[in-house]
Design a protein around this motif. Sequence first.
Motif, PDB file in Angstrom:
ATOM      1  N   UNK A  33       0.659  -3.531  17.854  1.00  0.00           N
ATOM      2  CA  UNK A  33       0.097  -2.293  18.398  1.00  0.00           C
ATOM      3  C   UNK A  33      -0.105  -1.232  17.321  1.00  0.00           C
ATOM      4  N   UNK A  34       0.554  -1.416  16.168  1.00  0.00           N
ATOM      5  CA  UNK A  34       0.492  -0.408  15.108  1.00  0.00           C
ATOM      6  C   UNK A  34      -0.505  -0.746  14.003  1.00  0.00           C
ATOM      7  N   UNK A  35      -1.272  -1.820  14.153  1.00  0.00           N
ATOM      8  CA  UNK A  35      -2.193  -2.242  13.089  1.00  0.00           C
ATOM      9  C   UNK A  35      -3.139  -1.123  12.681  1.00  0.00           C
ATOM     10  N   UNK A  36      -3.804  -0.526  13.652  1.00  0.00           N
ATOM     11  CA  UNK A  36      -4.760   0.548  13.356  1.00  0.00           C
ATOM     12  C   UNK A  36      -4.051   1.788  12.815  1.00  0.00           C
ATOM     13  N   UNK A  37      -2.873   2.084  13.358  1.00  0.00           N
ATOM     14  CA  UNK A  37      -2.121   3.248  12.902  1.00  0.00           C
ATOM     15  C   UNK A  37      -1.701   3.097  11.446  1.00  0.00           C
ATOM     16  N   UNK A  38      -1.269   1.890  11.066  1.00  0.00           N
ATOM     17  CA  UNK A  38      -0.876   1.662   9.673  1.00  0.00           C
ATOM     18  C   UNK A  38      -2.048   1.919   8.725  1.00  0.00           C
ATOM     19  N   UNK A  39      -3.223   1.407   9.105  1.00  0.00           N
ATOM     20  CA  UNK A  39      -4.409   1.588   8.259  1.00  0.00           C
ATOM     21  C   UNK A  39      -4.779   3.069   8.151  1.00  0.00           C
ATOM     22  N   UNK A  40      -4.737   3.773   9.266  1.00  0.00           N
ATOM     23  CA  UNK A  40      -5.115   5.186   9.262  1.00  0.00           C
ATOM     24  C   UNK A  40      -4.133   6.019   8.441  1.00  0.00           C
ATOM     25  N   UNK A  41      -2.825   5.810   8.667  1.00  0.00           N
ATOM     26  CA  UNK A  41      -1.819   6.596   7.961  1.00  0.00           C
ATOM     27  C   UNK A  41      -1.843   6.318   6.454  1.00  0.00           C
ATOM     28  N   UNK A  42      -2.202   5.091   6.083  1.00  0.00           N
ATOM     29  CA  UNK A  42      -2.293   4.757   4.660  1.00  0.00           C
ATOM     30  C   UNK A  42      -3.376   5.573   3.967  1.00  0.00           C
ATOM     31  N   UNK A  43      -4.421   5.951   4.706  1.00  0.00           N
ATOM     32  CA  UNK A  43      -5.508   6.743   4.111  1.00  0.00           C
ATOM     33  C   UNK A  43      -5.103   8.190   3.862  1.00  0.00           C
ATOM     34  N   UNK A  44      -3.977   8.621   4.446  1.00  0.00           N
ATOM     35  CA  UNK A  44      -3.531   9.998   4.283  1.00  0.00           C
ATOM     36  C   UNK A  44      -2.752  10.207   2.988  1.00  0.00           C
ATOM     37  N   UNK A  45      -2.412   9.124   2.280  1.00  0.00           N
ATOM     38  CA  UNK A  45      -1.580   9.233   1.087  1.00  0.00           C
ATOM     39  C   UNK A  45      -2.237  10.126   0.036  1.00  0.00           C
ATOM     40  N   UNK A  46      -1.438  11.030  -0.551  1.00  0.00           N
ATOM     41  CA  UNK A  46      -1.939  11.931  -1.584  1.00  0.00           C
ATOM     42  C   UNK A  46      -1.745  11.324  -2.965  1.00  0.00           C
ATOM     43  N   UNK A  47      -1.867  12.136  -4.005  1.00  0.00           N
ATOM     44  CA  UNK A  47      -1.713  11.628  -5.362  1.00  0.00           C
ATOM     45  C   UNK A  47      -0.310  11.116  -5.641  1.00  0.00           C
ATOM     46  N   UNK A  48       0.667  11.546  -4.860  1.00  0.00           N
ATOM     47  CA  UNK A  48       2.045  11.065  -4.999  1.00  0.00           C
ATOM     48  C   UNK A  48       2.346   9.908  -4.061  1.00  0.00           C
ATOM     49  N   UNK A  49       1.289   9.355  -3.471  1.00  0.00           N
ATOM     50  CA  UNK A  49       1.408   8.216  -2.547  1.00  0.00           C
ATOM     51  C   UNK A  49       2.308   8.549  -1.363  1.00  0.00           C
ATOM     52  N   UNK A  50       2.095   9.730  -0.795  1.00  0.00           N
ATOM     53  CA  UNK A  50       2.831  10.161   0.388  1.00  0.00           C
ATOM     54  C   UNK A  50       1.857  10.409   1.534  1.00  0.00           C
ATOM     55  N   UNK A  51       2.122   9.960   2.753  1.00  0.00           N
ATOM     56  CA  UNK A  51       3.322   9.206   3.152  1.00  0.00           C
ATOM     57  C   UNK A  51       3.231   7.728   2.773  1.00  0.00           C
ATOM     58  N   UNK A  52       4.376   7.070   2.759  1.00  0.00           N
ATOM     59  CA  UNK A  52       4.430   5.633   2.486  1.00  0.00           C
ATOM     60  C   UNK A  52       4.521   4.902   3.821  1.00  0.00           C
ATOM     61  N   UNK A  53       3.660   3.936   4.029  1.00  0.00           N
ATOM     62  CA  UNK A  53       3.618   3.192   5.295  1.00  0.00           C
ATOM     63  C   UNK A  53       3.842   1.714   5.018  1.00  0.00           C
ATOM     64  N   UNK A  54       4.881   1.130   5.639  1.00  0.00           N
ATOM     65  CA  UNK A  54       5.185  -0.293   5.454  1.00  0.00           C
ATOM     66  C   UNK A  54       5.505  -0.921   6.800  1.00  0.00           C
ATOM     67  N   UNK A  55       5.648  -2.246   6.792  1.00  0.00           N
ATOM     68  CA  UNK A  55       5.934  -2.973   8.033  1.00  0.00           C
ATOM     69  C   UNK A  55       7.345  -3.536   8.059  1.00  0.00           C
ATOM     70  N   UNK A  56       7.949  -3.717   6.877  1.00  0.00           N
ATOM     71  CA  UNK A  56       9.275  -4.314   6.773  1.00  0.00           C
ATOM     72  C   UNK A  56      10.348  -3.234   6.684  1.00  0.00           C
ATOM     73  N   UNK A  57      11.399  -3.358   7.496  1.00  0.00           N
ATOM     74  CA  UNK A  57      12.439  -2.335   7.535  1.00  0.00           C
ATOM     75  C   UNK A  57      13.216  -2.265   6.220  1.00  0.00           C
ATOM     76  N   UNK A  58      13.595  -3.415   5.672  1.00  0.00           N
ATOM     77  CA  UNK A  58      14.351  -3.412   4.421  1.00  0.00           C
ATOM     78  C   UNK A  58      13.572  -2.713   3.301  1.00  0.00           C
ATOM     79  N   UNK A  59      12.266  -2.963   3.264  1.00  0.00           N
ATOM     80  CA  UNK A  59      11.431  -2.317   2.256  1.00  0.00           C
ATOM     81  C   UNK A  59      11.387  -0.809   2.485  1.00  0.00           C
ATOM     82  N   UNK A  60      11.240  -0.415   3.742  1.00  0.00           N
ATOM     83  CA  UNK A  60      11.187   1.018   4.065  1.00  0.00           C
ATOM     84  C   UNK A  60      12.491   1.708   3.691  1.00  0.00           C
TER      85      UNK A  60
END
Length: 419
Positions: free
Chosen positions: A363-390
Motif C-alpha cells: 500500500x506504500x509503494x506510491x508513497x515511498x516514490x513520492x516521499x523520495x522526491x522530497x529529499x533535499x541536498x542533505x538527502x532528507x527525508x530518508x525513505x526505506x522499506x527495511x526496519x533494520x536499515x531505517x
Amino acid sequence: MDLLEYQVKEWFDQMGIPVLPSQRIDHPTDLKRLNINYPLVLKSQVHADDRVKAGGVRIVETTIDAIATAQNIFNLPILGEFPEVLLAESKYDAQKEFYLAIVLDTALCRPVLLGCKEANIDWESPGEKMQYVVVEQEFSSFYARRLTLKMGLQGALMQSVSDIVEKMYELFIQKDLDLVEINPLAVNGSGQVMVLNGKVRVNERAINRHPEIAEMAAKMIGRHKNSKVNGIFDDWDGAEIQGEIGILANGTGSVLTTLDAVFNAGGKPGMSLNLRHSFLTDTKPTTFCDRLEKGLKILAADNTIKVILINFLGTIPDVTQMSEVIANFIQIDPQELTSYLSNGSKPKTNKLPKLVIRLAGVDFDDARKYLATLADENEQPIVVENLDEAVKLAVDLAKLQKIEKSKLEDKKQKTKGRK
C-alpha cells in the motif's frame, strides 16, 4: 483503563450483582456519618494489587478505631500511589470463595468465561484448576451454566453463580470491557453468594462511546498528572523516554518493536507515540493523519529529539494524505512549534530533526516514490522499506548530530576565548 473497586461495585450493584453495603469515604471524618454497621472493612482505593499485604485493607470495630485507621490508610502509598478515596464495607463471614471472570481473548477474538473453586489467583496463570468456556455464538444462559458445571457446582449454588455470570456478561457487553473479574465471590454458611472484590478493565478504544466513562477517565488523568507531557498526550497512547530518537508508529507492537530495535542498535529512543488509536482522554474525533501531523510537531518541538523515526507497517487510512502531511512538515518553520512545548517556551533550535521513514507494505509503494522526491541536498527525508536499515540510519544520524553539536560548541568556546 482499570476502575477502582468502589466504582466497580457501583456498576455491579446497578446490574443486580450482589455486593455488600458500603460507603465511599473521602475524608476520615466521613466515618462519623456511616450508614452501615460495625464491624466493617476499610479498603484503600488504589489501582495496585495486593493491598492486604501492603496494609491497605483493615478491619475496624468502632468509630474511633475507624477514623484513626482511615487516617493511616490515606497516608499509606501502595506502589507509589496514595488513595484519594477509601471504601468502608460491611464485614462478611465467608465459608467458601470462588473466582469468576470474563475476559476478551484477543487471539480468539471472542469473550471467554473463566471460573475456579479457589480465589486469589491470576486469570492469566494457566492451570488445571481454572475452567473456561469460549462464547462462540450469541450469548445465552447455556454458557453460564456450562461454566458452573465445569467448576463442579450443583443445585442452588450452581444457579446463583450462573445468574451472576450472566449479569457479568451483560455488563461486559454493555460497557465495552476487556475484563470483568470477581475475586473472590464468597459463599456464607447459608449458601448466600456475595462479591467481596471486583475488577473491571475498560477497552480504551471504546471509551468515547460512553460519555460517563470518558468523564471518569478525564478525572482519573487529571488527578494523576505525573508526566510533564500529560498536557500534550491528549490524542493517543505514548511513552515518555528521554532519548534522541523520537518514534512514530501505527500500533503498539510496532512502537515496542521499534524501541527495542533502536536500543539494540546502540541508539537512545526518545518519546514514542502510537498513532493507531486515540488516547483515553481524547474527547474529539481525530483521524490518523491528524495524529501524524500533531505527533511530528510534538517530537520536533522536543529539544532532546535529534531524529524522528517513522515506522508504518501493513496499512493505514488515507496513504495519500499521509504523504502530504509529511511534505508539509518538512517545510515548516521550527518557531511555529511553540504551542507543542509543554512549558510554552520557544524552541531552542532553528532546524527540524532529521526524518527517517520506514514504510513496509504494498500500500506504500506510491508513497515511498513520492516521499523520495522530497529529499533535499542533505538527502532528507530518508525513505526505506527495511526496519533494520531505517533504525541503523536513525542511530547513525543521531550520533552525527551529537558530534556536529559538540564541534559547534567547541568552536563557540574558542571564539569566546579570543574575545
